[in-house]
Scaffold this motif. Sequence first.
Motif, PDB file in Angstrom:
ATOM      1  N   THR A 218       0.269 -11.855  36.369  1.00  0.00           N
ATOM      2  CA  THR A 218      -1.142 -12.217  36.486  1.00  0.00           C
ATOM      3  C   THR A 218      -2.031 -11.086  35.985  1.00  0.00           C
ATOM      4  N   ARG A 219      -1.650  -9.841  36.249  1.00  0.00           N
ATOM      5  CA  ARG A 219      -2.404  -8.698  35.721  1.00  0.00           C
ATOM      6  C   ARG A 219      -2.306  -8.619  34.201  1.00  0.00           C
ATOM      7  N   LEU A 220      -1.172  -9.030  33.645  1.00  0.00           N
ATOM      8  CA  LEU A 220      -0.994  -9.006  32.195  1.00  0.00           C
ATOM      9  C   LEU A 220      -2.097  -9.804  31.508  1.00  0.00           C
ATOM     10  N   TYR A 221      -2.547 -10.880  32.144  1.00  0.00           N
ATOM     11  CA  TYR A 221      -3.588 -11.728  31.577  1.00  0.00           C
ATOM     12  C   TYR A 221      -4.984 -11.346  32.081  1.00  0.00           C
ATOM     13  N   GLN A 222      -5.079 -10.264  32.843  1.00  0.00           N
ATOM     14  CA  GLN A 222      -6.345  -9.779  33.419  1.00  0.00           C
ATOM     15  C   GLN A 222      -7.018 -10.841  34.282  1.00  0.00           C
ATOM     16  N   ASN A 223      -6.192 -11.621  34.964  1.00  0.00           N
ATOM     17  CA  ASN A 223      -6.661 -12.615  35.922  1.00  0.00           C
ATOM     18  C   ASN A 223      -6.931 -11.904  37.242  1.00  0.00           C
ATOM     19  N   THR A 224      -8.170 -11.973  37.730  1.00  0.00           N
ATOM     20  CA  THR A 224      -8.581 -11.192  38.904  1.00  0.00           C
ATOM     21  C   THR A 224      -8.721 -12.022  40.175  1.00  0.00           C
ATOM     22  N   ALA A 225      -8.212 -13.245  40.190  1.00  0.00           N
ATOM     23  CA  ALA A 225      -8.397 -14.114  41.355  1.00  0.00           C
ATOM     24  C   ALA A 225      -7.893 -13.457  42.640  1.00  0.00           C
ATOM     25  N   LYS A 226      -8.720 -13.450  43.650  1.00  0.00           N
ATOM     26  CA  LYS A 226      -8.409 -12.761  44.912  1.00  0.00           C
ATOM     27  C   LYS A 226      -7.160 -13.311  45.582  1.00  0.00           C
ATOM     28  N   VAL A 227      -6.946 -14.615  45.449  1.00  0.00           N
ATOM     29  CA  VAL A 227      -5.841 -15.247  46.176  1.00  0.00           C
ATOM     30  C   VAL A 227      -4.475 -14.739  45.735  1.00  0.00           C
ATOM     31  N   HIS A 228      -4.419 -14.078  44.568  1.00  0.00           N
ATOM     32  CA  HIS A 228      -3.138 -13.602  44.055  1.00  0.00           C
ATOM     33  C   HIS A 228      -2.848 -12.140  44.396  1.00  0.00           C
ATOM     34  N   PHE A 229      -3.886 -11.376  44.795  1.00  0.00           N
ATOM     35  CA  PHE A 229      -3.702  -9.930  44.908  1.00  0.00           C
ATOM     36  C   PHE A 229      -4.063  -9.331  46.266  1.00  0.00           C
ATOM     37  N   ASN A 230      -5.022  -9.912  46.954  1.00  0.00           N
ATOM     38  CA  ASN A 230      -5.596  -9.250  48.119  1.00  0.00           C
ATOM     39  C   ASN A 230      -4.965  -9.763  49.412  1.00  0.00           C
ATOM     40  N   GLN A 231      -3.882  -9.100  49.836  1.00  0.00           N
ATOM     41  CA  GLN A 231      -3.204  -9.520  51.064  1.00  0.00           C
ATOM     42  C   GLN A 231      -4.069  -9.272  52.293  1.00  0.00           C
ATOM     43  N   PHE A 232      -4.928  -8.263  52.234  1.00  0.00           N
ATOM     44  CA  PHE A 232      -5.830  -7.971  53.355  1.00  0.00           C
ATOM     45  C   PHE A 232      -6.686  -9.190  53.679  1.00  0.00           C
ATOM     46  N   GLU A 233      -7.188  -9.869  52.642  1.00  0.00           N
ATOM     47  CA  GLU A 233      -7.991 -11.069  52.858  1.00  0.00           C
ATOM     48  C   GLU A 233      -7.128 -12.311  53.055  1.00  0.00           C
ATOM     49  N   GLN A 234      -6.100 -12.456  52.206  1.00  0.00           N
ATOM     50  CA  GLN A 234      -5.287 -13.662  52.268  1.00  0.00           C
ATOM     51  C   GLN A 234      -4.482 -13.759  53.560  1.00  0.00           C
ATOM     52  N   GLY A 235      -4.214 -12.615  54.187  1.00  0.00           N
ATOM     53  CA  GLY A 235      -3.512 -12.628  55.462  1.00  0.00           C
ATOM     54  C   GLY A 235      -4.297 -13.323  56.559  1.00  0.00           C
ATOM     55  N   LYS A 236      -5.603 -13.453  56.362  1.00  0.00           N
ATOM     56  CA  LYS A 236      -6.462 -14.117  57.341  1.00  0.00           C
ATOM     57  C   LYS A 236      -6.653 -15.601  57.020  1.00  0.00           C
ATOM     58  N   GLY A 237      -6.131 -16.045  55.864  1.00  0.00           N
ATOM     59  CA  GLY A 237      -6.328 -17.422  55.426  1.00  0.00           C
ATOM     60  C   GLY A 237      -5.317 -18.386  56.008  1.00  0.00           C
ATOM     61  N   ARG A 238      -5.345 -19.613  55.524  1.00  0.00           N
ATOM     62  CA  ARG A 238      -4.512 -20.660  56.115  1.00  0.00           C
ATOM     63  C   ARG A 238      -3.031 -20.465  55.836  1.00  0.00           C
ATOM     64  N   PHE A 239      -2.681 -19.759  54.749  1.00  0.00           N
ATOM     65  CA  PHE A 239      -1.272 -19.531  54.438  1.00  0.00           C
ATOM     66  C   PHE A 239      -0.774 -18.188  54.970  1.00  0.00           C
ATOM     67  N   GLY A 240      -1.685 -17.251  55.182  1.00  0.00           N
ATOM     68  CA  GLY A 240      -1.306 -15.939  55.697  1.00  0.00           C
ATOM     69  C   GLY A 240      -0.673 -15.031  54.665  1.00  0.00           C
ATOM     70  N   LYS A 241      -0.690 -15.438  53.388  1.00  0.00           N
ATOM     71  CA  LYS A 241      -0.111 -14.615  52.326  1.00  0.00           C
ATOM     72  C   LYS A 241      -0.690 -15.022  50.986  1.00  0.00           C
ATOM     73  N   ARG A 242      -0.392 -14.237  49.975  1.00  0.00           N
ATOM     74  CA  ARG A 242      -0.925 -14.467  48.642  1.00  0.00           C
ATOM     75  C   ARG A 242      -0.273 -15.677  47.975  1.00  0.00           C
ATOM     76  N   LEU A 243      -1.085 -16.398  47.224  1.00  0.00           N
ATOM     77  CA  LEU A 243      -0.585 -17.500  46.409  1.00  0.00           C
ATOM     78  C   LEU A 243      -0.127 -16.960  45.054  1.00  0.00           C
ATOM     79  N   ILE A 244       0.896 -17.565  44.505  1.00  0.00           N
ATOM     80  CA  ILE A 244       1.325 -17.224  43.154  1.00  0.00           C
ATOM     81  C   ILE A 244       0.494 -18.020  42.154  1.00  0.00           C
ATOM     82  N   TYR A 245      -0.009 -17.341  41.141  1.00  0.00           N
ATOM     83  CA  TYR A 245      -0.823 -17.956  40.090  1.00  0.00           C
ATOM     84  C   TYR A 245      -0.090 -19.152  39.495  1.00  0.00           C
ATOM     85  N   GLY A 246      -0.793 -20.278  39.396  1.00  0.00           N
ATOM     86  CA  GLY A 246      -0.182 -21.497  38.880  1.00  0.00           C
ATOM     87  C   GLY A 246       0.356 -21.359  37.471  1.00  0.00           C
TER      88      GLY A 246
END
Length: 346
Positions: A218-246
């Motif tokens: 995902t970094r190779l394509y300079q995709n900055t979507a929070k759901v793929h990188f920020n475990q601090f935030e995603q840990g508080k979400g409905r899945f509790g972990k980062r999503l893999i870029y589609g």
Amino acid sequence: MKSFSGNYFEDFTIGRVLKHATPLTVNEADLAIYRSLTGSRYALYSSTPFAEAAGFDRQPVDPMIVFHVVFGKTVPDISLNAVANLGYADGKFMAPVYPGDTLYATSEVIGRKENSNGKTGVVYVRTTGTNQNGDTVLTYVRWVMVNKKDHASPAPDAVLPDLPKAVDAADLSAYAHYASYDAELAGSPHFFDDYEIGEKIDHVDGMTIEEAEHQTATRLYQNTAKVHFNQFEQGKGRFGKRLIYGGVVISTARSLAFNGLANAGQMIAINGGTHCNPLFSGDTIHAWSEVLDKADLSDTVGALRLRLVATKDLPCADYPYKGEDGKYLPNVLLDFDYWAAIPKSR
């Protein structure tokens, strides 16, 4: 405040054009990293002599890399505050891209509709990727569910674009003659004439996706979507972990499709695509394909319209897809409809 927190649903007005940062020059290193992350083995994107024999100027860049780079440019402006990337349509690869070419991206807002919950809305954009000469190399539509900034703001009039179900075969081009093509070097004896409409192919192999791999991709394509990188935030979400870029799912499934479709390596159009369920680190991707249609492009090359279905932790010998209720099975990750060029029998 100098930092940018992304656009919200209210910011996407019909007709707005967004010029995306940052231009990216694609080089041989990008291609090597892509192969290391996806395991891609298509000969056109592995060998310069092979590509030249097929009619290209030299070894081109895999169209999926072009798609991911152009897509990645759009993320900070379009989907930084997205809930989900919902789908794609009317995608056309307009010209080959070669190592050393620089890719740029712009998007136009062509539709929007607020959801009934009043907290989110769906935004439709047409994105255009160009090279350093201003030539269009890719155009496609995608739609994204985006958060509203102010839940109390009134809903705008709904505007929904009229999108084709598939790219017309008359608009397809392989940009190469494929007159000289070594099937043994390509890895498959099966040409355009060997595939039948309705035929299904189990790609047999599986690939497990790890956390570091999907983040690197995902970094190779300079995709900055929070759901793929920020475990601090995603840990508080409905899945509790980062999503893999589609896009990792698309590219991995396409790489697995080599086993059965090795000569159909050149994607030339995207008819539609749906990310059906989320993928997480440690899940294993399997894939199968169905031939939906066929088209003649020239005396030496044709096109297959293919449905590519990816699953997680579920082999595809029985072609898993939808249940009796018409909904995608919970282990189905991707439903991707595209055209691929393939040489005709010698």
